[in-house]
Design a protein around this motif. Structure first.
Motif, PDB file in Angstrom:
ATOM      1  N   PHE A 172       0.909  -1.284  -0.031  1.00 40.98           N
ATOM      2  CA  PHE A 172       0.055   0.034  -0.042  1.00 40.98           C
ATOM      3  C   PHE A 172       1.008   1.090  -0.033  1.00 40.98           C
ATOM      4  O   PHE A 172       0.550   2.296  -0.620  1.00 40.98           O
ATOM      5  CB  PHE A 172      -0.877  -0.023   1.223  1.00 40.98           C
ATOM      6  N   ALA A 173       1.845   1.162   0.826  1.00 42.68           N
ATOM      7  CA  ALA A 173       2.677   2.561   0.814  1.00 42.68           C
ATOM      8  C   ALA A 173       3.412   2.639  -0.371  1.00 42.68           C
ATOM      9  O   ALA A 173       3.627   3.637  -0.952  1.00 42.68           O
ATOM     10  CB  ALA A 173       3.505   2.391   2.115  1.00 42.68           C
ATOM     11  N   ARG A 174       4.044   1.530  -1.020  1.00 47.92           N
ATOM     12  CA  ARG A 174       4.860   1.562  -2.376  1.00 47.92           C
ATOM     13  C   ARG A 174       3.845   2.190  -3.486  1.00 47.92           C
ATOM     14  O   ARG A 174       4.267   3.121  -4.064  1.00 47.92           O
ATOM     15  CB  ARG A 174       5.105   0.274  -2.689  1.00 47.92           C
ATOM     16  N   LEU A 175       2.618   1.605  -3.399  1.00 51.21           N
ATOM     17  CA  LEU A 175       1.821   2.155  -4.584  1.00 51.21           C
ATOM     18  C   LEU A 175       0.961   3.463  -4.140  1.00 51.21           C
ATOM     19  O   LEU A 175       1.041   4.258  -5.321  1.00 51.21           O
ATOM     20  CB  LEU A 175       0.720   1.033  -4.775  1.00 51.21           C
ATOM     21  N   PRO A 212      -6.590   5.673  -8.395  1.00 47.27           N
ATOM     22  CA  PRO A 212      -6.532   4.411  -9.091  1.00 47.27           C
ATOM     23  C   PRO A 212      -5.362   3.435  -8.673  1.00 47.27           C
ATOM     24  O   PRO A 212      -5.663   2.215  -8.148  1.00 47.27           O
ATOM     25  CB  PRO A 212      -6.631   4.430 -10.754  1.00 47.27           C
ATOM     26  N   THR A 213      -4.257   4.031  -8.534  1.00 46.64           N
ATOM     27  CA  THR A 213      -3.041   3.077  -8.011  1.00 46.64           C
ATOM     28  C   THR A 213      -3.122   2.917  -6.644  1.00 46.64           C
ATOM     29  O   THR A 213      -2.792   2.138  -6.073  1.00 46.64           O
ATOM     30  CB  THR A 213      -1.677   4.089  -8.496  1.00 46.64           C
ATOM     31  N   ILE A 214      -3.661   4.089  -5.742  1.00 45.67           N
ATOM     32  CA  ILE A 214      -3.741   3.946  -4.337  1.00 45.67           C
ATOM     33  C   ILE A 214      -4.752   2.745  -4.034  1.00 45.67           C
ATOM     34  O   ILE A 214      -4.472   2.028  -3.141  1.00 45.67           O
ATOM     35  CB  ILE A 214      -4.360   5.049  -3.844  1.00 45.67           C
ATOM     36  N   LEU A 215      -5.849   2.732  -4.822  1.00 44.23           N
ATOM     37  CA  LEU A 215      -6.849   1.759  -4.504  1.00 44.23           C
ATOM     38  C   LEU A 215      -6.400   0.391  -4.886  1.00 44.23           C
ATOM     39  O   LEU A 215      -6.886  -0.779  -4.328  1.00 44.23           O
ATOM     40  CB  LEU A 215      -8.125   2.155  -5.335  1.00 44.23           C
ATOM     41  N   GLN A 216      -5.699   0.414  -5.867  1.00 41.72           N
ATOM     42  CA  GLN A 216      -4.972  -1.131  -6.243  1.00 41.72           C
ATOM     43  C   GLN A 216      -4.067  -1.455  -5.078  1.00 41.72           C
ATOM     44  O   GLN A 216      -4.053  -2.499  -4.691  1.00 41.72           O
ATOM     45  CB  GLN A 216      -4.062  -0.929  -7.390  1.00 41.72           C
ATOM     46  N   GLY A 217      -3.214  -0.710  -4.578  1.00 40.52           N
ATOM     47  CA  GLY A 217      -2.583  -0.620  -3.201  1.00 40.52           C
ATOM     48  C   GLY A 217      -3.374  -1.439  -2.186  1.00 40.52           C
ATOM     49  O   GLY A 217      -3.013  -2.405  -1.435  1.00 40.52           O
ATOM     50  N   GLN A 220      -4.448  -4.824  -2.816  1.00 48.23           N
ATOM     51  CA  GLN A 220      -3.241  -5.700  -2.393  1.00 48.23           C
ATOM     52  C   GLN A 220      -3.314  -6.018  -0.776  1.00 48.23           C
ATOM     53  O   GLN A 220      -2.967  -7.130  -0.253  1.00 48.23           O
ATOM     54  CB  GLN A 220      -2.215  -5.211  -3.124  1.00 48.23           C
ATOM     55  N   ALA A 221      -3.217  -4.997  -0.327  1.00 49.83           N
ATOM     56  CA  ALA A 221      -3.164  -4.963   1.280  1.00 49.83           C
ATOM     57  C   ALA A 221      -4.343  -5.911   1.714  1.00 49.83           C
ATOM     58  O   ALA A 221      -3.976  -6.528   2.801  1.00 49.83           O
ATOM     59  CB  ALA A 221      -3.275  -3.427   1.882  1.00 49.83           C
ATOM     60  N   MET A 223      -5.909  -8.276   0.545  1.00 51.09           N
ATOM     61  CA  MET A 223      -5.594  -9.801   0.268  1.00 51.09           C
ATOM     62  C   MET A 223      -4.161 -10.320   1.079  1.00 51.09           C
ATOM     63  O   MET A 223      -4.323 -11.535   1.402  1.00 51.09           O
ATOM     64  CB  MET A 223      -5.420  -9.941  -1.324  1.00 51.09           C
ATOM     65  N   MET A 224      -3.351  -9.483   1.334  1.00 46.29           N
ATOM     66  CA  MET A 224      -2.261  -9.868   1.974  1.00 46.29           C
ATOM     67  C   MET A 224      -2.482 -10.019   3.455  1.00 46.29           C
ATOM     68  O   MET A 224      -2.057 -10.923   4.205  1.00 46.29           O
ATOM     69  CB  MET A 224      -1.057  -8.929   1.811  1.00 46.29           C
ATOM     70  N   ALA A 225      -3.490  -9.159   3.967  1.00 43.66           N
ATOM     71  CA  ALA A 225      -3.901  -9.240   5.239  1.00 43.66           C
ATOM     72  C   ALA A 225      -4.461 -10.396   5.670  1.00 43.66           C
ATOM     73  O   ALA A 225      -4.309 -11.089   6.397  1.00 43.66           O
ATOM     74  CB  ALA A 225      -4.620  -8.107   5.753  1.00 43.66           C
ATOM     75  N   LEU A 226      -5.394 -10.916   4.619  1.00 47.76           N
ATOM     76  CA  LEU A 226      -6.391 -12.144   4.499  1.00 47.76           C
ATOM     77  C   LEU A 226      -5.434 -13.357   4.567  1.00 47.76           C
ATOM     78  O   LEU A 226      -5.654 -14.428   5.051  1.00 47.76           O
ATOM     79  CB  LEU A 226      -7.274 -12.294   3.517  1.00 47.76           C
TER      80      LEU A 226
END
Length: 289
Positions: A172-175, A212-217, A220-221, A223-226
């Motif tokens: 999330f921080a990177r995106l 859009p890029t932030i929401l993509q991050g 991903q966050a 899914m990785m939390a799950l």
């Protein structure tokens, strides 16, 4: 000596880490208990709220959100079928426990990752300094930091939340940083020419263009939390991962399969709903009823 010329330092490092953890636990035990309670409280609140919602009401809320986001009856029926399947598997309480942990973890990811991403986009040196830290957070096996975190905070939700945060924060921080750096410089200059102040420029121009890029991050966050659900169960966190862990401990493949299937169903629900609600553009006039 190792390989004849490299001195061994593994034992020394092991001893140093053990002494450091013991010193932290001994010197700050009361404060760590308070920190653990502070971290656990929001997970308990969300979990209690989710468990108070009847299953039919939860399904209706999911269906309504799917309809507002997509206006497609097929998508609505598919999303409504997922929580119904979780209830049919008999793992509803465990699913809500896992969902509560994911929700709170993602909230902490946003609260920490958004300022980090903004700061890194503004300060290239900070971005370069954070890159190896993000790489370490994403590549180091979770069990490496689970052990000291569990020793410091105890077993339960608190260390599971910290471990999930460590794992889900970097994307999330990177995106967020990538999205803000990708904003067209010409648009920014035009907004300045119109007299916008830096704060207005950020909220009205840069953040919407990077959305859009932030929401993509953010997706991903989630899914990785799950993905940390099963690992979190090994340090005492309740939820679907506990079912999988019990299946492994009891050599019960059926129980493990039920838990794994429930995790898949919850992952699909969160992924598709996050994409539809956060990433999809609003329906056009022709698509409105």
């Amino acid at each position: 000596m190792t390989a004849g010329f490299v001195p061994e330092f593994g034992k020394a490092l092991q001893s140093f880490v053990n002494r450091a953890v013991d010193a932290v636990v001994t010197g700050y035990g009361d404060r760590l208990d308070g920190l653990g309670a502070w971290l656990t409280a929001p997970v308990r609140w969300v979990e209690t709220g989710l468990l108070l919602v009847p299953v039919p009401a939860f399904i209706l809320v999911v269906a309504a959100g799917a309809w507002l986001a997509s206006r497609r009856i097929g998508f609505v029926l598919a999303m409504a079928a997922l929580p119904a399947a979780l209830s049919g598997l008999g793992v509803w309480n465990e699913a809500m426990q896992s969902l509560a942990l994911v929700v709170v973890a993602v909230l902490f990811v946003v609260l920490l990752g958004l300022p980090l991403g903004v700061a890194a986009a503004r300060l290239p040196r900070l971005g370069r300094a954070l890159t190896p830290l993000y790489d370490l957070m994403q590549t180091i096996p979770s069990f490496v930091y689970l052990i000291p975190v569990a020793m410091v905070l105890g077993l339960g939700r608190a260390p599971a939340l910290v471990a999930t945060l460590i794992y889900a924060l970097p994307p999330f921080a990177r995106l967020t940083e990538l999205g803000l750096r990708g904003v067209d410089a010409g648009v920014v200059e035009a907004s300045r020419a119109l007299g916008l102040r830096p704060r207005q420029e950020f909220w009205l121009v840069e953040l919407p263009l990077a959305r859009p890029t932030i929401l993509q991050g953010l997706n991903q966050a989630i899914m990785m939390a799950l993905a940390m659900v099963v690992v979190a169960s090994m340090i005492g966190a309740k939820g679907l991962g506990e079912i999988v862990l019990l299946g492994l401990q009891r050599a019960d493949p059926g129980l493990g399969f039920v838990g794994g299937l429930a995790i898949v169903l919850l992952a699909v629900l969160l992924d598709r709903m996050a994409q539809a609600v956060l990433g999809a553009p609003p329906p056009s006039e022709a698509e409105r009823p």
